[in-house]
Write an enzyme that holds these catalytic residues in place. Structure first.
Site, PDB file in Angstrom:
ATOM      1  N   THR A 183      -4.764  13.137   6.123  1.00  0.00           N
ATOM      2  CA  THR A 183      -3.381  13.196   6.601  1.00  0.00           C
ATOM      3  C   THR A 183      -3.203  14.346   7.594  1.00  0.00           C
ATOM      4  O   THR A 183      -2.664  14.159   8.690  1.00  0.00           O
ATOM      5  CB  THR A 183      -2.411  13.331   5.410  1.00  0.00           C
ATOM      6  OG1 THR A 183      -2.617  12.193   4.574  1.00  0.00           O
ATOM      7  CG2 THR A 183      -0.972  13.385   5.850  1.00  0.00           C
TER       8      THR A 183
ATOM      9  N   SER B 211      -7.410   5.579   3.856  1.00  0.00           N
ATOM     10  CA  SER B 211      -7.337   4.766   2.635  1.00  0.00           C
ATOM     11  C   SER B 211      -7.774   3.327   2.941  1.00  0.00           C
ATOM     12  O   SER B 211      -8.459   2.683   2.148  1.00  0.00           O
ATOM     13  CB  SER B 211      -5.903   4.728   2.103  1.00  0.00           C
ATOM     14  OG  SER B 211      -5.678   5.814   1.245  1.00  0.00           O
TER      15      SER B 211
ATOM     16  N   LYS C  15       0.857  -1.200   0.000  1.00  0.00           N
ATOM     17  CA  LYS C  15       0.000   0.000   0.000  1.00  0.00           C
ATOM     18  C   LYS C  15       0.879   1.231   0.000  1.00  0.00           C
ATOM     19  O   LYS C  15       1.823   1.322   0.784  1.00  0.00           O
ATOM     20  CB  LYS C  15      -0.856   0.006   1.283  1.00  0.00           C
ATOM     21  CG  LYS C  15      -1.808   1.173   1.379  1.00  0.00           C
ATOM     22  CD  LYS C  15      -3.115   0.865   0.693  1.00  0.00           C
ATOM     23  CE  LYS C  15      -4.012   2.054   0.495  1.00  0.00           C
ATOM     24  NZ  LYS C  15      -3.700   2.869  -0.703  1.00  0.00           N
TER      25      LYS C  15
ATOM     26  N   LYS D 259       5.292   1.938  -2.778  1.00  0.00           N
ATOM     27  CA  LYS D 259       5.305   3.336  -3.223  1.00  0.00           C
ATOM     28  C   LYS D 259       5.601   3.360  -4.707  1.00  0.00           C
ATOM     29  O   LYS D 259       6.229   2.435  -5.244  1.00  0.00           O
ATOM     30  CB  LYS D 259       6.379   4.132  -2.485  1.00  0.00           C
ATOM     31  CG  LYS D 259       6.129   5.621  -2.482  1.00  0.00           C
ATOM     32  CD  LYS D 259       5.141   6.029  -1.387  1.00  0.00           C
ATOM     33  CE  LYS D 259       4.785   7.489  -1.433  1.00  0.00           C
ATOM     34  NZ  LYS D 259       3.929   7.865  -0.304  1.00  0.00           N
TER      35      LYS D 259
ATOM     36  N   LYS E  71       4.751   2.218   8.643  1.00  0.00           N
ATOM     37  CA  LYS E  71       3.602   3.049   9.028  1.00  0.00           C
ATOM     38  C   LYS E  71       2.324   2.222   9.204  1.00  0.00           C
ATOM     39  O   LYS E  71       1.575   2.396  10.152  1.00  0.00           O
ATOM     40  CB  LYS E  71       3.388   4.101   7.941  1.00  0.00           C
ATOM     41  CG  LYS E  71       2.479   5.237   8.327  1.00  0.00           C
ATOM     42  CD  LYS E  71       2.289   6.203   7.167  1.00  0.00           C
ATOM     43  CE  LYS E  71       3.606   6.767   6.684  1.00  0.00           C
ATOM     44  NZ  LYS E  71       3.430   7.760   5.605  1.00  0.00           N
TER      45      LYS E  71
HETATM   46  P1  NAD Z   1       0.998  18.366  -2.130  1.00  0.00           P
HETATM   47  O1  NAD Z   1       1.502  18.173  -3.486  1.00  0.00           O
HETATM   48  O2  NAD Z   1      -0.449  18.571  -1.934  1.00  0.00           O
HETATM   49  O3  NAD Z   1       1.766  19.568  -1.398  1.00  0.00           O
HETATM   50  C1  NAD Z   1       3.147  19.668  -1.346  1.00  0.00           C
HETATM   51  C2  NAD Z   1       3.479  21.066  -0.849  1.00  0.00           C
HETATM   52  O4  NAD Z   1       4.871  21.179  -0.630  1.00  0.00           O
HETATM   53  C3  NAD Z   1       3.106  22.161  -1.844  1.00  0.00           C
HETATM   54  O5  NAD Z   1       2.584  23.267  -1.138  1.00  0.00           O
HETATM   55  C4  NAD Z   1       4.438  22.534  -2.464  1.00  0.00           C
HETATM   56  O6  NAD Z   1       4.475  23.861  -2.964  1.00  0.00           O
HETATM   57  C5  NAD Z   1       5.328  22.364  -1.254  1.00  0.00           C
HETATM   58  N1  NAD Z   1       6.732  22.226  -1.598  1.00  0.00           N
HETATM   59  C6  NAD Z   1       7.304  21.498  -2.603  1.00  0.00           C
HETATM   60  N2  NAD Z   1       8.625  21.674  -2.588  1.00  0.00           N
HETATM   61  C7  NAD Z   1       8.890  22.519  -1.554  1.00  0.00           C
HETATM   62  C8  NAD Z   1      10.059  23.077  -1.035  1.00  0.00           C
HETATM   63  N3  NAD Z   1      11.244  22.805  -1.567  1.00  0.00           N
HETATM   64  N4  NAD Z   1       9.948  23.906   0.035  1.00  0.00           N
HETATM   65  C9  NAD Z   1       8.759  24.186   0.587  1.00  0.00           C
HETATM   66  N5  NAD Z   1       7.619  23.684   0.132  1.00  0.00           N
HETATM   67  C10 NAD Z   1       7.674  22.872  -0.920  1.00  0.00           C
HETATM   68  O7  NAD Z   1       1.522  17.094  -1.307  1.00  0.00           O
HETATM   69  P2  NAD Z   1       0.973  16.496   0.049  1.00  0.00           P
HETATM   70  O8  NAD Z   1       0.080  15.383  -0.283  1.00  0.00           O
HETATM   71  O9  NAD Z   1       0.534  17.572   0.958  1.00  0.00           O
HETATM   72  O10 NAD Z   1       2.334  15.838   0.607  1.00  0.00           O
HETATM   73  C11 NAD Z   1       3.252  16.583   1.387  1.00  0.00           C
HETATM   74  C12 NAD Z   1       4.080  15.606   2.200  1.00  0.00           C
HETATM   75  O11 NAD Z   1       3.198  14.823   3.000  1.00  0.00           O
HETATM   76  C13 NAD Z   1       4.893  14.614   1.353  1.00  0.00           C
HETATM   77  O12 NAD Z   1       6.084  14.308   2.045  1.00  0.00           O
HETATM   78  C14 NAD Z   1       4.003  13.384   1.345  1.00  0.00           C
HETATM   79  O13 NAD Z   1       4.731  12.192   1.114  1.00  0.00           O
HETATM   80  C15 NAD Z   1       3.444  13.457   2.740  1.00  0.00           C
HETATM   81  N6  NAD Z   1       2.224  12.688   2.920  1.00  0.00           N
HETATM   82  C16 NAD Z   1       1.079  13.009   2.231  1.00  0.00           C
HETATM   83  C17 NAD Z   1      -0.039  12.224   2.410  1.00  0.00           C
HETATM   84  C18 NAD Z   1      -1.348  12.544   1.735  1.00  0.00           C
HETATM   85  O14 NAD Z   1      -2.326  11.832   1.986  1.00  0.00           O
HETATM   86  N7  NAD Z   1      -1.443  13.593   0.956  1.00  0.00           N
HETATM   87  C19 NAD Z   1      -0.006  11.123   3.270  1.00  0.00           C
HETATM   88  C20 NAD Z   1       1.172  10.853   3.964  1.00  0.00           C
HETATM   89  C21 NAD Z   1       2.283  11.643   3.773  1.00  0.00           C
END
Ligand code: NAD
Length: 423
Positions: A192, A351, A72, A108, A96
């Site tokens: 999240t 999920s 997953k 992944k 996790k």
């Molecule tokens: P997203 O694409 O919705 O948002 C990512 C954000 O990070 C955006 O605002 C982008 O502008 C910003 N960003 C990118 N590069 C950057 C940088 N160098 N400096 C500062 N900001 C930057 O993605 P998301 O789903 O919110 O995921 C963000 C993190 O959370 C990732 O590490 C992802 O693996 C983790 N995560 C997300 C989920 C989920 O369900 N969405 C679940 C678990 C973990």
């Protein structure tokens, strides 16, 4: 597998594993199993661009472990996607799912692409092309993708549709994070950020956050960061700074989060108005706040800035934002890190609820999703915090220790035919 020196992020993940093994004893064969991914897939995705040219993108899918259930994990579209990153993220997914005790392994995927440079039609062809590449390896009982950085429910809808076209069957449980109209769960969108918020609330006393308007800074204002900011701000926390890949804004008296979201929707940017000051990502990480929330990408807190972190709590919504060595510095400095494998587990937990609803053909009201998520993740947070207090270790070590015990027990229970057994 590449050598760990060529995979710095994965070698970081293995160091976390090794450190946690101090607190939980596993059979040496189990540890060998945990140090390598089960299946690694790399493939080409040819996409006809709108101008008629053909572009070939690199796609990845890693099924790190299926010992506790089908693999997953999300699919990331980002220009920096590489094998090291995908493998590390797949490993963390396996840990996790065990942390919150849901019956999944870890996987992944990703595509090395800047999705911002693609038209909507090109993005759809790329998403469908990804599924053409992995259709024989995924499935509701095998490996279940979901969204990650720069992929969303629209991308999941195209991917799910392509899978149904290939299989000539409706199999909604193959992908989670789908739109509600296609069998997505209510409450997946903010899961999240919400999960991270529930973890913070469950440990509010222990983390000394029960005073008036504790302050928060958030790096990354996407799915995870935005929803966390909304919930925290509505609960009386003061979110003083947020940033994204282009810019950041800061107001020591607290930002108006709803107005900030509306502004970003309108202009695509975080714009400092009269009350706010622009702030760089580096400055944001070093702000004197109660809680720092990395919610963007990996490797943001390293040996270069760990000593400058002034927050007393770091809540990792991003995956892998803190390097192994930085983690040791934060621990020494008394900073409590609520690790990714707990703090951002809300997404995969909901999920799992989506997968359950798809399989049952029976859909839950939003209140049930919230209650189940709160119960699951808050219990995990309290169990982990108790372990940390009893064993005087970091919260990360405690989370790993509990997860590894579950994973180890599953690997050993499979026996010699599938994995190995005790001699
Ligand atoms: P997203 O694409 O919705 O948002 C990512 C954000 O990070 C955006 O605002 C982008 O502008 C910003 N960003 C990118 N590069 C950057 C940088 N160098 N400096 C500062 N900001 C930057 O993605 P998301 O789903 O919110 O995921 C963000 C993190 O959370 C990732 O590490 C992802 O693996 C983790 N995560 C997300 C989920 C989920 O369900 N969405 C679940 C678990 C973990």
């Amino acid at each position: 597998m590449l050598m760990s020196t060529e995979m710095p992020l994965f070698s970081n993940a293995l160091k976390q594993l090794d450190q946690a093994l101090t607190y939980t004893k596993l059979h040496e064969d189990t540890v060998s199993m945990l140090r390598q991914p089960k299946t690694v897939i790399q493939f080409s995705i040819p996409v006809r661009m709108d101008n008629g040219a053909l572009k070939v993108f690199k796609g990845y899918r890693i099924q790190y472990s299926d010992a506790r259930g089908p693999a997953k994990g999300g699919i990331r579209f980002h220009p920096q996607v590489n094998m090291d990153e995908v493998q590390s993220l797949a490993f963390w997914m396996a840990i996790k799912c065990a942390v919150v005790n849901i019956p999944f392994g870890g996987g992944k995927g990703g595509v090395r692409v800047n999705p911002k440079e693609l038209s909507k039609a090109e993005l759809e062809r790329l998403s469908r092309g990804y599924i053409n590449g992995v259709a024989d390896y995924i499935g509701p009982d095998r490996d279940i993708p979901a969204p990650d950085v720069y992929t969303d429910e629209t991308v999941m809808a195209w991917m799910y549709d392509q899978y149904c076209v290939i299989k000539r069957q409706q199999l909604p449980a193959v992908i989670t994070g789908k739109p509600v109209a296609l069998g997505g769960s209510l409450g997946r969108g903010d899961a999240t950020g919400r999960g991270g918020f529930y973890v913070m609330q469950a440990l509010r006393q222990e983390l000394a956050l029960s005073g008036e308007a504790p302050t928060i800074a958030i790096q990354g204002f996407g799915n995870a960061g935005t929803h966390f900011a909304q919930l925290a701000s509505a609960a009386g926390y003061r979110v003083v700074a947020v940033s994204d890949s282009k810019s950041g804004i800061y107001n020591p008296n607290g930002l108006n989060i709803e107005a900030t979201i509306a502004e970003k929707k309108k202009t695509g940017q975080l714009v400092a108005n009269g009350l706010e000051k622009p702030i760089s990502n580096a400055e944001l990480l070093e702000l004197n706040v109660d809680v720092l929330v990395p919610a963007a990408l990996e490797d943001q807190i390293t040996v270069k800035n760990a000593d400058k972190i002034k927050a007393h709590v770091v809540l990792e919504l991003a995956n892998g934002p803190t390097s192994f060595d930085a983690d040791q510095i934060l621990f020494k400095n008394g900073v409590t890190v609520l690790p990714d494998i707990l703090a951002n587990a809300g997404g995969v937990t909901v999920s799992y609820y989506e997968w359950v609803q798809n399989r049952a053909g029976h859909y839950w009201p939003i209140e049930k999703v919230h209650t189940e998520l709160n119960t699951t993740i808050s219990q995990a947070a309290r169990d982990i915090y108790k372990f940390k207090t009893d064993r005087k270790c970091s919260v990360r070590d405690a989370a790993y220790a509990l997860a590894l015990a579950r994973l180890g027990s599953a690997i050993e229970s499979h026996g010699t035919q599938t994995y190995f057994g005790k001699a």
